[in-house]
Design a protein around this motif. Structure first.
Motif, PDB file in Angstrom:
ATOM      1  N   GLY A 127       0.828  -1.203   0.000  1.00 12.08           N
ATOM      2  CA  GLY A 127       0.000   0.000   0.000  1.00 12.08           C
ATOM      3  C   GLY A 127       0.863   1.254   0.000  1.00 12.08           C
ATOM      4  O   GLY A 127       0.615   2.200  -0.751  1.00 12.08           O
ATOM      5  N   GLN A 140       0.900   4.004  -2.972  1.00  8.40           N
ATOM      6  CA  GLN A 140       0.529   5.391  -2.689  1.00  8.40           C
ATOM      7  C   GLN A 140       1.645   6.354  -3.048  1.00  8.40           C
ATOM      8  O   GLN A 140       1.397   7.477  -3.492  1.00  8.40           O
ATOM      9  N   LEU A 184      -5.219   7.465  -1.872  1.00  4.90           N
ATOM     10  CA  LEU A 184      -6.213   6.422  -2.135  1.00  4.90           C
ATOM     11  C   LEU A 184      -5.728   5.435  -3.190  1.00  4.90           C
ATOM     12  O   LEU A 184      -6.454   4.529  -3.567  1.00  4.90           O
ATOM     13  N   SER A 244      -4.424   2.667  -3.582  1.00  2.00           N
ATOM     14  CA  SER A 244      -4.002   1.405  -2.980  1.00  2.00           C
ATOM     15  C   SER A 244      -4.471   0.235  -3.835  1.00  2.00           C
ATOM     16  O   SER A 244      -5.292   0.392  -4.727  1.00  2.00           O
ATOM     17  N   ASP A 290      -6.514  -2.021  -3.268  1.00  2.53           N
ATOM     18  CA  ASP A 290      -7.978  -2.225  -3.234  1.00  2.53           C
ATOM     19  C   ASP A 290      -8.650  -1.432  -4.344  1.00  2.53           C
ATOM     20  O   ASP A 290      -9.490  -1.936  -5.068  1.00  2.53           O
ATOM     21  N   VAL A 291      -8.263  -0.144  -4.437  1.00  7.36           N
ATOM     22  CA  VAL A 291      -8.915   0.742  -5.386  1.00  7.36           C
ATOM     23  C   VAL A 291      -8.472   0.429  -6.810  1.00  7.36           C
ATOM     24  O   VAL A 291      -9.243   0.528  -7.750  1.00  7.36           O
ATOM     25  N   PHE A 338      -8.785  -3.156   2.686  1.00  9.74           N
ATOM     26  CA  PHE A 338      -8.485  -1.890   3.363  1.00  9.74           C
ATOM     27  C   PHE A 338      -7.202  -1.851   4.180  1.00  9.74           C
ATOM     28  O   PHE A 338      -6.806  -0.787   4.621  1.00  9.74           O
ATOM     29  N   LEU A 355      -4.766   0.078   2.232  1.00 12.96           N
ATOM     30  CA  LEU A 355      -5.181   1.474   2.111  1.00 12.96           C
ATOM     31  C   LEU A 355      -4.905   2.244   3.397  1.00 12.96           C
ATOM     32  O   LEU A 355      -4.416   3.367   3.373  1.00 12.96           O
ATOM     33  N   THR A 356      -5.234   1.609   4.531  1.00 16.71           N
ATOM     34  CA  THR A 356      -5.186   2.349   5.794  1.00 16.71           C
ATOM     35  C   THR A 356      -3.810   2.365   6.434  1.00 16.71           C
ATOM     36  O   THR A 356      -3.396   3.394   6.970  1.00 16.71           O
ATOM     37  N   GLN A 397      -1.322   5.244   5.688  1.00 18.68           N
ATOM     38  CA  GLN A 397      -1.780   6.563   6.124  1.00 18.68           C
ATOM     39  C   GLN A 397      -1.785   6.690   7.644  1.00 18.68           C
ATOM     40  O   GLN A 397      -1.418   7.732   8.190  1.00 18.68           O
ATOM     41  N   LEU A 421     -12.243   5.281   5.784  1.00 15.55           N
ATOM     42  CA  LEU A 421     -12.193   5.877   4.454  1.00 15.55           C
ATOM     43  C   LEU A 421     -12.977   7.174   4.386  1.00 15.55           C
ATOM     44  O   LEU A 421     -12.529   8.171   3.810  1.00 15.55           O
ATOM     45  N   ALA A 455     -14.063   4.550  -3.620  1.00 15.69           N
ATOM     46  CA  ALA A 455     -13.789   4.240  -2.220  1.00 15.69           C
ATOM     47  C   ALA A 455     -15.082   3.896  -1.487  1.00 15.69           C
ATOM     48  O   ALA A 455     -15.166   2.893  -0.776  1.00 15.69           O
TER      49      ALA A 455
END
Lengths: 342, 347
Positions: free
Chosen positions: A87, A91, A98, A100, A102-103, A268, A271-272, A275, A329, B169
């Motif tokens: 991630g 990024q 965002l 990542s 996942d996206v 996630f 993603l998380t 950050q 998110l 998202a």
């Protein structure tokens, strides 16, 4: 900030805050792993867990810890670490908090590979993992090639990823309708991301991949961070921008695919983790090491929490990270929007 | 961490010479003829192929034999396809104008996902099984998520990336929720896995008649908004100077898009990319004038949806590919093509 320089010209910068945060996160991850190993139908105290890990537990404890719960905890640590690190890399390359896996649709790509094995070939666990690995790699390559236009970065990478994700999600939905209900149920559990029933056959390949990929990511972490200032600045500093991005993207894709092969697409975390880590260290950009430690801690704590909240193996860990990730998110979208970063 | 967004130029719609008006009207007529032909084909084509005579017999002098039953089933499926297609295309066109964002689409903005999550909630937790019951949930979900994404994406300075990211998202989070529900409840899984791909399979007379009023209202509203949306495209200041009611236009646009997309999603499940693709194609030959884009979208979006449905029935015979999958497989590459172009299509 302190810097260590050797006579040969190598220098390592040390930021005390980042070091402390990293150490605390590592400690949290390990403590959570010990607690996780002790949790279950047969509760084992933390002291007994540690004694058993060092090889002096009684036979029943050795069986439960060594054969059943230690591999699960190790898979959790490694998967969380791999997702967190990948991630951070994504990024950095996309220059977007965002951007990542996942996206970008890598998780979905790996899912497609796994679903093909489950639904069309009725594959066993190893074949499903292999399918996920291949699916993730193919998706990653497709995103890279389609986003290429005199270089890859920024918004085009993210938007192409979103497009690929939409296609692959549709294909996954179709595969799910092709399956009979029992296979569909198995597929949905896999698709949510679960650590249930992981054993040593998942640990070794994952460990081997992480041992190769993570150091590689660290070697190229500094040039990647410099590129965040812009390609021109990077060029002036003597960095081959596209090569650095290609290597880091490859590493990130492989890490994601390996993690997904072992545990399914746990949502996630990738993603998380970067950050959250960035906010703790107050660094300017996502850092691969702290993101990996944060990912490991997050996933193991979430796995423990999902067992305590819903009873063992009722709801896979991915469902919990999905819900928590959704809340996070919304907050990220609001706060980053205020800061004008998205 | 800044995102660079493509430069977009916005020109005021230039008044077209009368000859061009005639051409555009003719084009609209041709589109309608094409749509009619596709509708007939949609009734004739499938696992059981029917001749035009048989279709005619089933439509106008049905005696209830096997072929007539097939015609009846495919008739409602086709009519629902027409309705849902128009709804999705119009809502896409309205959203693109409203957000001044060429990538806006009910699927990409997460509005579909909002409707889906609400419908799933209605089905599993409130035991709502009828369409007339959960269509209200779909509206609520679509409206809430639409508003959230619109606000998160940044109302004034919404770049395509920002909106698409906010939508993706939020969709990802809602998707996780839908999946958790499917895990915990096997009965829900059996039903939902077919609904969440987006398909016209379960279409019948009652589905059609139940969503018809909502989509009709949404369509009329959208068509009435053509002129105010044209003003909006010139930027807030110019629009205000021209006497446009910015907030009223924005609110009515959201209402229209919600009605259209919520009703279509409740009836067919989430279908993405129709609302993205069709307005782009139209814009390439009509220019940015919403007074042409919206009528064309009403005619050409069903062409895409019904066409995709036919393709889905042809490529996977004797089974079928659900229409939502076909539109995603066609629409994804179109989306990527648009993204790769240096300057995204002008609005």
């Amino acid at each position: 900030m302190t810097a260590i320089r050797t006579k040969g010209g190598l220098s390592v910068r040390l930021r005390p805050r980042a070091l402390i945060v990293g150490a605390v996160l590592a400690a949290v991850a390990l403590v959570a792993a010990v607690v996780l190993i002790g949790t279950g139908d047969f509760t084992i105290s933390a002291a007994d867990v540690i004694r058993t890990l060092f090889g002096s537990g009684n036979p029943s404890q050795e069986f439960i810890v060594g054969d059943l719960r230690l591999p699960r905890a190790l898979v959790g640590l490694l998967v969380g670490g791999a997702l967190g690190m990948s991630g951070a890399l994504f990024q950095s390359v996309s220059r977007n908090p965002l951007g990542s896996p996942d996206v970008l649709g890598l998780g979905q790509g790996a899912t497609a590979g796994a679903l093909i094995m489950i639904v069309l070939f009725k594959g066993n666990a190893t074949e499903v993992a292999l399918g996920a690995l291949v699916g993730g790699l193919v998706t990653g390559a497709a995103i890279y090639l389609l986003a290429w236009r005199r270089g890859v970065h920024g918004y085009r990478l993210v938007l192409v990823g979103i497009g690929i994700a939409a296609i692959v999600t549709a294909v996954n939905g179709y595969l799910l309708t092709k399956a009979d209900l029992v296979e569909a149920a198995r597929a949905v559990v896999w698709m949510t991301g679960s650590l249930n029933g992981r054993d040593w056959t998942q640990v070794w390949p994952l460990l081997a991949l992480c041992a190769v990929l993570m150091p590689l990511a660290l070697v190229y972490a500094r040039p990647l961070r410099m590129l965040e200032m812009g390609d021109d600045m990077g060029h002036a500093l003597g960095i081959h921008a596209q090569r650095v991005r290609l290597i880091q993207l490859t590493v990130a894709v492989l890490l994601t695919a390996a993690a997904t092969a072992a545990a399914g697409p746990v949502p996630f975390v990738a993603l998380t983790a970067p950050q959250l880590a960035r906010r703790l260290t107050r660094a300017a950009g996502p850092s691969p090491v702290t993101a990996a430690l944060m990912g490991a801690a997050l996933l193991v704590v979430a796995d423990w929490a999902s067992q305590r909240l819903f009873g063992a193996d009722q709801l896979p860990v991915g469902a919990l990270t999905g819900v928590l990730g959704g809340v996070y998110l919304l907050w990220l979208l609001v706060s980053e929007r205020k800061a004008g970063r998205i | 961490m800044l995102v660079d967004s493509p430069q977009e130029q916005r020109d005021a719609p230039a008044p077209a010479p009368p000859a061009r008006h005639a051409m555009r009207a003719l084009g609209l007529l041709l589109g309608a003829v094409l749509l009619l032909a596709l509708a007939v084909a949609s009734i004739a084509v499938g696992a059981k192929q029917l001749s035009l005579d048989q279709v005619w017999h089933g439509l106008f002098s049905s005696t209830g034999n096997y072929n007539d039953v097939v015609v009846d089933q495919r008739l409602w499926r086709t009519l629902l396809g027409l309705l849902a297609g128009a709804a999705l295309g119009l809502s896409g066109a309205v959203l693109q104008a409203l957000t001044r964002n060429p990538l806006a689409d009910p699927g990409l903005l997460g509005i579909n996902a909002g409707a889906s999550a609400a419908v799933v909630t209605a089905m599993t937790f409130f035991g709502v099984t009828s369409l007339s019951g959960y269509v209200w949930f779909a509206f609520a979900g679509a409206a809430v998520v639409g508003a959230v994404v619109y606000l998160l994406g940044g109302t004034r300075s919404a770049t395509p990336v920002r909106l698409a990211l906010a939508g993706t998202a939020v969709s990802a989070a809602l998707y996780g929720y839908v999946q958790s529900v499917m895990i915990m409840d096997n009965a829900a899984l059996g039903k939902l896995r077919f609904w969440t791909v987006g398909s016209l399979v379960s279409a019948d007379r009652s589905t059609f008649t139940q969503v018809l009023p909502f989509i009709a209202v949404g369509t009329v509203l959208a068509l009435l908004l053509a002129r105010p949306l044209n003003a909006l495209a010139m930027g807030d200041d110019t629009a205000r100077a021209l006497g446009a009611h910015l907030n009223r236009t924005r609110t009515l646009s959201m209402v229209s898009a919600t009605l259209l997309c919520g009703a279509a999603t409740a009836a067919c499940g989430p279908i993405a990319f129709v609302g993205l693709m069709v307005p782009h194609v139209i814009r390439s030959f009509t220019g940015p004038d919403m007074r042409w884009i919206l009528p064309y979208a009403t005619v050409l979006s069903p062409v895409l949806l019904v066409g995709s449905d036919i393709i889905g029935r042809l490529v996977a015979r004797p089974g079928e590919l659900q229409v939502g999958i076909v539109t995603a497989v066609i629409g994804g590459p179109v989306f990527i093509f648009l993204v790769r172009r240096r300057r995204m299509a002008q609005l």
